[in-house]
Design an enzyme around this catalytic site. Structure first.
Site: not given
Ligand code: PBG
Length: 325
Positions: A122, A233, A195, A274, A217, A248, A130, A205, A313
């Protein structure tokens, strides 16, 4: 009177630490780093205070700082220039792509640190999805060879762990096969097995400039309402040969972390994403919460839920706090 005196074990800090069930160790923490093209760049990410995109020339110093703090593993994200993005995400598997150069730089300056390569398209596709697109659909099987190429090129650059995050079905099996055929049978796969299609990724993003240009997504990431689907999964990634399982986001998915812990013996990784970080920082900046206490409580809760490792982070500040700074 006959009743339980739970408070006996809470009487002093020494007593409380004697019976404490969960601890945060620096070795549990995985620190994400965002790499950009250019020189001498430190771009603050507005929605993630203290997080920056850094250019390759600053990476060596960054790694030294991280290592000296006691962090032993990092996860790298490449943020290529817009002009290097295309329909096929070819920057993800270019020999001299930003992430490949980044991996080589890290391994040269600090060979002992574990470099985890995020394996996704992505950040490298002009449409921000992706996988490959046809008639507005994200193609599954056609995307797998590109992930294989990406993983192998990251392995060649020196990555210690491959972390596929794009949620195509069969990605662990495909990447395992490609790594094995190319002499990387020894490299583990840390799968983003579970995820969710989450609003908690918003700030990422911005940091990785990877928002989809159309749609969302939800046809490949999971519905936040589902719990049993996470077990499906998990099952397929176990069969396909994953070595670590990532859940996640983490904060509102503690039930899933516990389910995974109870249903497999692999190391479980919680991704403290994030948006979870941004919420804490925003509240702290307003003086509404005690940041240090809150962060330590959240990270400890991931361990209590069953996580062994945490991608966060907050890693640098946690190390400082653990050192009493
Ligand atoms: C890539 C990816 C993402 C994150 C980690 N790898 C973004 C997404 O799936 O949109 C998100 C990590 C975060 O929010 O800290 N696909």
């Amino acid at each position: 009177m006959n009743f339980k005196r739970h408070r006996r074990l809470r009487s002093t800090e020494s007593m409380r630490s004697l019976i404490r069930e969960n601890h945060i160790h620096k070795e549990d923490l995985i620190y994400p780093i965002f790499l950009v093209e250019g020189t001498n760049i430190r771009n603050p990410v507005a929605s993630m205070p203290k997080v920056e995109q850094i250019s390759l020339d600053l990476l060596e110093n960054e790694i030294k700082e991280v290592w000296n703090l006691g962090i032993r593993s990092i996860i790298l994200f490449g943020v290529p220039n817009d002009c290097d993005k295309d329909n096929y995400g070819s920057g993800a598997y270019a020999e001299n792509g930003i992430i490949q150069r980044g991996i080589r730089t890290v391994k040269k300056s600090c060979p002992e640190i574990i470099v985890i390569a995020d394996t996704c398209l992505c950040e490298y596709t002009d449409h921000g999805h992706c996988g490959l697109i046809e008639d507005g659909e994200v193609l599954n099987d056609e995307t797998l060879p590109l992930l294989q190429k990406t993983a192998v090129s990251q392995a060649k650059a020196g990555a210690d762990i491959i972390a596929p995050s794009n949620m195509m079905d069969g990605f662990v099996a495909a990447i395992r096969t490609a790594l094995d055929e190319n002499g990387f049978g020894h490299l583990p796969i840390m799968s983003y097995a579970i995820k969710y299609a989450s609003a908690f990724y918003g700030p990422f993003r911005d940091a990785a400039q990877s928002a989809p240009k159309f749609g969302d997504r939800r046809s490949y990431q999971m519905d936040p309402a589902n719990r049993y689907e996470a077990m499906r999964e998990l099952e397929s990634d176990l069969v396909e040969g994953a070595d670590f399982i990532i859940v996640k986001p983490a904060l509102s998915y503690m039930d899933i972390i516990r389910d995974v812990r109870n249903n497999c013996t692999l190391p479980v990784v919680a991704y403290n994403v994030s948006g979870e970080y941004a919420m804490v920082k925003a509240a702290a900046q307003n003086g509404w919460i005690d940041e240090k206490r809150l962060v330590m409580e959240i990270i400890t809760s991931f361990k209590r839920a069953g996580a062994d490792l945490i991608i966060t982070y907050h890693a640098k500040e946690i190390c400082n706090w653990l050192d009493g700074k």
